[in-house]
Enzyme design. Structure first.
Site, PDB file in Angstrom:
ATOM      1  N   HIS A 111      34.215 -37.302   2.335  1.00 29.08           N
ATOM      2  CA  HIS A 111      35.453 -36.956   1.426  1.00 29.08           C
ATOM      3  C   HIS A 111      34.606 -37.391   0.045  1.00 29.08           C
ATOM      4  O   HIS A 111      34.483 -38.567  -0.308  1.00 29.08           O
ATOM      5  CB  HIS A 111      36.477 -37.749   1.652  1.00 29.08           C
ATOM      6  N   GLU A 151      19.282 -20.347  -3.620  1.00 26.00           N
ATOM      7  CA  GLU A 151      18.413 -20.675  -2.625  1.00 26.00           C
ATOM      8  C   GLU A 151      19.195 -21.762  -1.931  1.00 26.00           C
ATOM      9  O   GLU A 151      18.804 -22.049  -0.507  1.00 26.00           O
ATOM     10  CB  GLU A 151      17.346 -21.293  -3.288  1.00 26.00           C
ATOM     11  N   HIS A 183      41.121 -31.885  -6.713  1.00 28.36           N
ATOM     12  CA  HIS A 183      41.121 -33.198  -5.726  1.00 28.36           C
ATOM     13  C   HIS A 183      39.653 -33.429  -5.299  1.00 28.36           C
ATOM     14  O   HIS A 183      39.151 -34.290  -5.984  1.00 28.36           O
ATOM     15  CB  HIS A 183      42.011 -32.970  -4.700  1.00 28.36           C
ATOM     16  N   ASP A 200      -6.203  -0.982 -40.087  1.00 24.69           N
ATOM     17  CA  ASP A 200      -7.068  -0.522 -41.205  1.00 24.69           C
ATOM     18  C   ASP A 200      -6.266  -1.062 -42.367  1.00 24.69           C
ATOM     19  O   ASP A 200      -5.203  -0.809 -42.353  1.00 24.69           O
ATOM     20  CB  ASP A 200      -7.335   1.032 -41.141  1.00 24.69           C
ATOM     21  N   GLU A 217      -5.420   0.226 -45.954  1.00 29.95           N
ATOM     22  CA  GLU A 217      -5.324   1.410 -46.799  1.00 29.95           C
ATOM     23  C   GLU A 217      -6.549   1.411 -47.949  1.00 29.95           C
ATOM     24  O   GLU A 217      -7.003   0.454 -48.490  1.00 29.95           O
ATOM     25  CB  GLU A 217      -4.073   1.666 -47.414  1.00 29.95           C
TER      26      GLU A 217
END
Length: 276
Positions: A115, A140, A190, A249, A251
């Site tokens: 209990h 599980e 309880h 790349d 610019e």
């Protein structure tokens, strides 16, 4: 002779069970199952069927082998605690759980009944207010419950609490009969009664159920459904699977800025949605 051997076996069995109950009481106290003198443990002898029970209202972590009651299957006290009663002290009292334990021993042929007053056993019943069953699946630790597997939905019945422990006996007995596959019964706000064919199985059932109650409480806090299977993995094709190389790349380094503005930017705008 044979009689002497039999007596020695009985004495060894008595000593083992008494010490085992005390050891488990200490373990369960540390785990939070039997604090504040609450909770109880009972183990049945395999040799003579007698049941060893803890007394009522004692500190379970301090209990000694001589403090235990030995009870028969009909609830009669076969042997009271062995300790001397000090002047002015009340005699030890058999656990109020005794009539509830006996239902599991009789109906399920249990070898041990525990209990627990653990917090999770209390709280989890409040997740099912107005309902009479705790349910959980796809975990599980369900495999630790006899007769159950990962994909099964584990069902533990819930009964309503009463003012006095012994008043739960009839309700618990009826519920055990109604749920033949269950190894436990929760008592709302309880605790829990849990059993097994042996003390080892009862302990395993208790540990797995406490774990599952904690999982349910934590998943509920996170807004997760503890009765749904995990979501399947996405079947979307990996982004990296559509190309083998990626050229970056600055610019104006490899092509005129007009090409970036007039060709690459519009191309990116047209295909951004499908890429993302």
């Amino acid at each position: 002779g044979d009689r002497g051997d039999s007596v020695r076996r009985m004495d060894d069995d008595d000593k083992f069970i008494r010490e085992l109950v005390c050891e488990l009481c200490r373990q369960f106290f540390v785990a939070g199952w039997v604090t504040g003198t609450g909770g109880s443990i009972s183990i049945r002898s395999k040799l003579n069927g007698n049941i060893y029970m803890t007394p009522s209202g004692v500190q379970k972590e301090r209990i000694q082998p001589a403090d235990l009651f030995i009870v028969g299957m009909e609830g009669q006290v076969i042997k009271p605690p062995l300790n001397e009663i000090l002047p002015g002290c009340p005699p030890p009292k058999l656990s109020d759980c005794a009539p509830l334990f006996l239902h599991a021993f009789r109906q399920r042929n249990a070898g041990a009944v525990l209990h627990s007053h653990a917090i999770c056993c209390n709280l989890v019943t409040s997740l099912f207010e107005g309902e009479s069953e705790f349910k959980i699946s796809h975990q599980e630790m369900i495999k630790g419950i006899d007769g159950h597997g990962y994909f099964d939905q584990l069902v533990i019945p819930i009964i309503e609490n009463t003012a006095w422990e012994h008043e739960l006996a009839d309700s618990l007995g009826e519920t055990i009969a109604k749920y033949p596959l269950s190894c436990a019964v929760l008592v709302r706000r309880h605790g829990m009664y849990v059993w097994g064919k042996t003390w080892e199985q009862a302990k395993r059932h208790g540990e797995c159920l406490h774990y599952l109650f904690e999982v349910a409480i934590q998943m509920k806090k996170l807004g997760m459904d503890f009765n749904s299977p995990p979501a399947p993995l996405s079947r979307k094709r990996s982004r990296s699977a559509s190309f083998r190389h990626l050229l970056l790349d600055i610019e104006g380094t490899t092509s005129p800025i007009e090409f970036v503005k007039d060709v690459l930017f519009p191309y990116a705008a047209r295909h951004a949605r499908s890429f993302l």
